[in-house]
Design an enzyme around this catalytic site. Sequence first.
Site, PDB file in Angstrom:
ATOM      1  N   PRO A   1      65.390  47.047  42.018  1.00  0.00           N
ATOM      2  CA  PRO A   1      64.988  45.938  42.880  1.00  0.00           C
ATOM      3  C   PRO A   1      63.475  45.992  43.070  1.00  0.00           C
ATOM      4  O   PRO A   1      62.920  47.074  43.277  1.00  0.00           O
ATOM      5  CB  PRO A   1      65.718  46.232  44.194  1.00  0.00           C
ATOM      6  CG  PRO A   1      66.060  47.675  44.164  1.00  0.00           C
ATOM      7  CD  PRO A   1      66.056  48.144  42.744  1.00  0.00           C
TER       8      PRO A   1
ATOM      9  N   SER B   1      45.411  41.847  46.568  1.00  0.00           N
ATOM     10  CA  SER B   1      45.349  42.390  45.212  1.00  0.00           C
ATOM     11  C   SER B   1      45.451  41.315  44.122  1.00  0.00           C
ATOM     12  O   SER B   1      44.649  40.401  44.082  1.00  0.00           O
ATOM     13  CB  SER B   1      46.449  43.438  45.102  1.00  0.00           C
ATOM     14  OG  SER B   1      46.345  44.144  43.912  1.00  0.00           O
TER      15      SER B   1
HETATM   16  C1  16G Z   1      52.647  47.298  44.211  1.00  0.00           C
HETATM   17  C2  16G Z   1      52.148  48.684  43.953  1.00  0.00           C
HETATM   18  C3  16G Z   1      52.130  48.990  42.473  1.00  0.00           C
HETATM   19  C4  16G Z   1      53.501  48.746  41.879  1.00  0.00           C
HETATM   20  C5  16G Z   1      53.983  47.363  42.208  1.00  0.00           C
HETATM   21  C6  16G Z   1      55.432  47.224  41.801  1.00  0.00           C
HETATM   22  C7  16G Z   1      50.442  49.934  45.149  1.00  0.00           C
HETATM   23  C8  16G Z   1      49.010  49.970  45.571  1.00  0.00           C
HETATM   24  N1  16G Z   1      50.793  48.862  44.454  1.00  0.00           N
HETATM   25  O1  16G Z   1      51.762  46.339  43.711  1.00  0.00           O
HETATM   26  O2  16G Z   1      51.783  50.321  42.327  1.00  0.00           O
HETATM   27  O3  16G Z   1      53.452  48.897  40.486  1.00  0.00           O
HETATM   28  O4  16G Z   1      53.911  47.159  43.599  1.00  0.00           O
HETATM   29  O5  16G Z   1      55.898  45.985  42.144  1.00  0.00           O
HETATM   30  O6  16G Z   1      51.241  50.813  45.445  1.00  0.00           O
HETATM   31  P1  16G Z   1      57.431  45.656  42.099  1.00  0.00           P
HETATM   32  O7  16G Z   1      58.147  46.602  43.031  1.00  0.00           O
HETATM   33  O8  16G Z   1      57.496  44.231  42.497  1.00  0.00           O
HETATM   34  O9  16G Z   1      57.872  45.852  40.673  1.00  0.00           O
HETATM   35 ZN    ZN Z   2      45.103  45.719  43.388  1.00  0.00          ZN
END
Ligand code: 16G
Ligand code: ZN
Length: 557
Positions: A512, A77
């Site tokens: 977290p 991604s």
């Molecule tokens: C991932 C998730 C995204 C979320 C992000 C949060 C999918 C396809 N992607 O990239 O939706 O906003 O994680 O990241 O589910 P974090 O937990 O590091 O804040």
């Molecule tokens: Zn993506």
Amino acid sequence: MFIHEKMQCFSEMAQFEEVSQKSKLHPKPEGLTLQYGTAGFRTHAKHLDHIMFRMGLLATLRSKKTKSTIGVMVTASHNPEEDNGVKLIDPMGEMVTAAWEGYATQLANAEQDSLLKELKDIIKKEDIDMSEPASVYVGKDTRPSSASLSQAVLDGVSSLGGKTHDYGLVTTPQLHYMVCCCNTHGCYGSPTVEGYYQKLSQAFLQLTQNALNRTDDQKRLLVDGANGIGALKMREMEPFLRSELQVVLSNDGSSGKLNHMCGADYVKVQQKAPQGMNMGVGERCCSFDGDADRIVYYYTDSKGCFHLLDGDKIATLISTYLKELLTQAGLNLQIAVVQTAYANGSSTRYLEDVMKVTVCCTKTGVKHLHHAAQEYDIGVYFEANGHGTVLFSKAAQKQIQELVKDPNANDERKRAVKLLESTINLINQTVGDAISDMLVIEAVLAIRGMSAQDWDAIYTDLPNRQLKVTVSDRRVIDTTDAERRAVSPEGLQDTIDTLVKKYKSARSFVRPSGTEDVVRVYAEADTQESADSLAHEVSLAVYRLAGGIGDEPKPLH
Ligand code: 16G
Ligand code: ZN
């Protein structure tokens, strides 16, 4: 033993023998453990070969279990180009269920000599009939490591006797679409890249027929492809759009590095335009992320100020448009917007108080929003970071299709319901899709004759700030109420409550991260200074109460 039982037994042994042999070509480095995170495995590409092979095995089991085609997408991604990752796609194009995420972690971390044991354990727990056929669709993004890693997935599938279809370079949402098309036997569309372009472009052209006298300027859109797969696929799709959308593509991958100083994540986090984009005053611009499942819009005003139109603004634009069409069509369908704690407070207030739309809040991560959106006739879900789509329930789609055919409906109702029908066809309901979302937004703006500024003026964002704090173990923070309140460590939430009271229109929460070894802090308030100061004070509280490591957080100003 009867002869056929003996033969079955023999062929099973042969099957596992092949797994055993092939897995040696994709060995697991001893001691390395990885978790199936919020959106699959994701780390430096050099650690992933064995994971890919094993996800090929797991997808084959999942396919046998569900008697359906399963998808495996090789991508990381918005992560840097050196990283890679893998996402599993369930039969209807949705993300794989939680129990199987657990199996993914179990299989990924099995040491080389216990791989077969873990595999058999899953087969037994899930009561999988190994004589069932299996089919797995595989796709990859443009990272240099993706070619060999997707080959490892293909090896995993074939070593368990599964059939593969290698789609090669596709966006993540395109692979979700293919899986859904296959398992609905073509009802969702034809499972080819061309079928995807045809379905979306036809719907887009039908919608834009309703926008009269559009000038070339209005049809022009600047697209930042993040130097990734989205750029490639946009180029392929352009001819299908017959100049109804005139895309000016930058960061198309011809020279720059994937996600480097460009892409949706960069623009959202840095709150500034990507490199390499030549923006005129007021011109509509958008950025995809590295696998084209996220999109944000933006423009600069005459004073050179940058304005971001994020996932909240997108959800507002789309839900307002759908609600208006439902009223015009005289359809009584419930529409809801699903957000996370990161949604700007102004967007929630606007949707609830002005638009009178149901708003629901879930934990971060697309799968949570997706599930919540399935509860409504029409569920619009977007994360502030630009990942989202719209889900129409079967019943809602049926009502819309019936009204399209109803000879007694008057012209206003007919027009509205036809727009609804085309909008459904334009939306990729399996997962957030930058290309599909972009076309929906472009169509809505065209039909309503709105500029980027008009869209931005629907409501004004509250100033906000996001920070991260490093702690020795982020699991000490436990949250509730869709991550809006911390239940541990003790005293943290009380401290946050006290700090929030010092500021006007303020809100703050900590959680977290699911993708990085940090605690995230979010704060919003009536001014940028207040938001920054609140975010800093909350960071300090996290540092002190949750075992911060390294230097204490410093004030932003
Ligand atoms: C991932 C998730 C995204 C979320 C992000 C949060 C999918 C396809 N992607 O990239 O939706 O906003 O994680 O990241 O589910 P974090 O937990 O590091 O804040
Ligand atoms: Zn993506």
